[in-house]
Motif scaffolding. Structure first.
Motif, mmCIF file in Angstrom:
data_model
loop_
_atom_site.group_PDB
_atom_site.id
_atom_site.type_symbol
_atom_site.label_atom_id
_atom_site.label_comp_id
_atom_site.label_asym_id
_atom_site.label_seq_id
_atom_site.Cartn_x
_atom_site.Cartn_y
_atom_site.Cartn_z
ATOM 1 N N THR A 70 -14.453 1.651 6.811
ATOM 2 C CA THR A 70 -13.369 1.196 5.930
ATOM 3 C C THR A 70 -12.098 0.886 6.708
ATOM 4 O OG1 THR A 70 -14.273 2.513 4.121
ATOM 5 C CG2 THR A 70 -11.975 1.813 3.927
ATOM 6 N N VAL A 74 -10.215 -2.763 6.709
ATOM 7 C CA VAL A 74 -8.914 -2.941 6.035
ATOM 8 C C VAL A 74 -7.930 -3.616 6.986
ATOM 9 C CG1 VAL A 74 -6.933 -1.713 5.077
ATOM 10 C CG2 VAL A 74 -9.254 -1.048 4.411
ATOM 11 N N ALA A 105 -12.842 -10.012 1.187
ATOM 12 C CA ALA A 105 -12.485 -8.900 0.307
ATOM 13 C C ALA A 105 -13.715 -8.344 -0.396
ATOM 14 C CB ALA A 105 -11.447 -9.353 -0.720
ATOM 15 N N LEU A 109 -14.456 -4.864 1.816
ATOM 16 C CA LEU A 109 -13.590 -3.831 1.250
ATOM 17 C C LEU A 109 -14.379 -2.983 0.260
ATOM 18 C CD1 LEU A 109 -10.226 -5.746 0.694
ATOM 19 C CD2 LEU A 109 -10.965 -4.388 2.654
ATOM 20 N N ARG A 112 -12.553 -0.157 -5.340
ATOM 21 C CA ARG A 112 -11.416 -0.844 -5.974
ATOM 22 C C ARG A 112 -10.595 -1.658 -4.991
ATOM 23 N NH1 ARG A 112 -9.229 4.021 -9.993
ATOM 24 N NH2 ARG A 112 -11.168 4.171 -11.231
ATOM 25 N N TRP A 113 -10.797 -1.405 -3.706
ATOM 26 C CA TRP A 113 -10.084 -2.218 -2.713
ATOM 27 C C TRP A 113 -10.477 -3.686 -2.822
ATOM 28 C CZ3 TRP A 113 -6.167 -0.785 0.426
ATOM 29 C CH2 TRP A 113 -5.932 0.578 0.580
ATOM 30 N N LYS A 114 -11.681 -3.956 -3.343
ATOM 31 C CA LYS A 114 -12.108 -5.348 -3.482
ATOM 32 C C LYS A 114 -11.146 -6.104 -4.398
ATOM 33 C CE LYS A 114 -17.050 -4.290 -3.026
ATOM 34 N NZ LYS A 114 -17.284 -4.908 -1.703
ATOM 35 N N ALA A 116 -8.144 -5.286 -5.230
ATOM 36 C CA ALA A 116 -6.812 -5.358 -4.626
ATOM 37 C C ALA A 116 -6.735 -6.501 -3.616
ATOM 38 C CB ALA A 116 -6.465 -4.027 -3.953
ATOM 39 N N GLY A 117 -7.770 -6.627 -2.792
ATOM 40 C CA GLY A 117 -7.793 -7.707 -1.807
ATOM 41 C C GLY A 117 -7.875 -9.072 -2.457
#
Length: 399
Positions: A70, A74, A105, A109, A112-114, A116-117
């Motif tokens: 990760t 990032v 993304a 990622l 939930r980072w997906k 966000a990206g």
């Protein structure tokens, strides 16, 4: 069908890897063709685009082991956003590069980072399409906000749709794998049931034969012995017949109780073969020699019984049909196979016209049950060679 889907997934994955480079090259080429900016500015933007390509190559292509970590991913994605933000704000033509942000993304990622990206990429894409940040006027800010909301909503919707589609595809693969495992397990159970049914049939047949032997052969031999013992001073051939009847009665009783032949009960296979050959010579007057090659070792009882029976049957055939002057038995121990060869110099025969009168069918069936092979070589006037080969299953397996 599954293989075809896997092929298409690999192709789509390769296409997804190539798209970021393609859109960046396309954006840069389009910019250089349509831009009226001074060449120093163009060269600067071209250098930023080249740096973006090197950034992607370094993180994605040259270090694939980082893809599952990760932290590094990032950092890589933030670098892509910086390159896209700089290029997109310098000229709207670089807006095509937003596809790289969406792809990276969703691929690299976690969780939930997906979203966000994707949201950050969509905001930069809307800003690039707007021509930069809006001037501080309500109308311009409102228009910019609407563009951002539309682009973010579309990008997130497609991302969620793609994510759920990917999850469903993974579940289907797991279901297919589970079904394949169940089918394989069922096939194994089916084969096991067939083996058990066959073993049960073999056991029933053995029990039937045991009853038949007990009710016929054993009682018949007992009657023969009783009759032969009436004479107190029998001639030699009667003594021989009496001895054979007693031996065969013992064999019949052992067959009923599934015991090992007496020749193998207190000795190993080479000694048992020597004993059988010596007894056969006493009966026929034909010399029979036994030779052993390789390191003799205890084998599974069924292996030793099969070879001993094959030797007895082969010697019986020689006595009945061959008119031989000598017979040689060779027992060969090899790493994973043990072979018994019985050769005589008798009349021979044509194996293609041999009938069950030669006992070959019974020998072949007995050897085949142990996954072995029986080979008969003979010709009229040229003697006969019988070779029985079976796996050298160690005696420990039977325990």
């Amino acid at each position: 069908m599954t293989d075809r889907l896997d092929v298409w997934e690999r192709r789509l994955h390769l296409a997804g890897q190539a798209i970021p480079y393609f859109v960046l090259v396309l954006s840069t080429a389009s910019y250089l063709m349509v831009s009226a900016e001074p060449w120093p500015v163009r060269w600067t933007n071209l250098g930023i685009a080249v740096a973006a390509v090197l950034w992607m190559l370094w993180w994605v292509e040259l270090h694939p082991r980082w893809h599952d970590r990760t932290g590094p991913m990032v950092v890589f994605f933030l670098g892509v956003l910086v390159f896209y933000g700089v290029l997109g704000l310098r000229h709207p033509m670089f807006g095509f590069y937003s596809f790289a942000g969406y792809i990276y993304a969703t691929e690299f990622l976690p969780g939930r980072w997906k979203l966000a990206g994707v949201t950050a990429t969509a905001i930069l894409a809307a800003t690039s399409m707007h021509g930069g940040l809006p001037v501080p006027e309500p109308a311009a800010i409102g228009l910019y906000a609407v563009m951002v909301l539309i682009v973010v909503a579309v990008a997130c919707t497609f991302t969620l749709f793609g994510h759920y589609t990917h999850e469903q595809s993974l579940r289907r693969k797991e279901m297919v794998a589970e079904m394949a495992a169940m089918i394989e397990e069922n096939a194994g159970l089916h084969a096991q049931l067939l083996i058990q049914a066959r073993e049960a049939g073999v056991l029933d047949e053995r029990q039937r034969l045991a009853r038949e032997i007990h009710d016929t052969l054993a009682q018949g031999f007992t009657g023969i012995i009783t009759q032969l013992q009436v004479d107190e001073d029998p001639p030699r051939h009667v003594e021989t017949a009496l001895r054979l009847a007693r031996e065969n009665l013992a064999e019949a009783r052992r067959s009923v109780h599934a015991l090992r032949p007496p020749a193998l009960e207190d000795s190993n296979l080479p000694d048992a073969l020597s004993e059988v050959a010596a007894g056969w010579t006493d009966q026929t007057g034909v010399p029979a020699s036994v030779a052993t090659t390789g390191a003799a070792r205890p084998l599974h009882p069924e292996v030793e019984v099969a070879l001993l029976r094959a030797a007895q049957e082969a010697l019986s055939n020689v006595a009945k049909h061959a008119a031989a002057s000598r017979v040689g038995l060779t027992l060969s121990y090899m790493e994973d196979v043990v072979t018994l060869d019985v050769r005589d110099d008798g009349a021979g025969f044509d194996p293609g016209t041999a009938t069950d009168g030669f006992g070959l069918v019974g020998m072949r069936q007995r050897v085949s049950r142990l996954a072995g092979a029986l080979v008969v070589e003979s010709e009229p006037g040229g003697g006969t060679a019988v070779s029985a080969s079976v796996p050298a299953i160690p005696a420990e397996v039977a325990r």
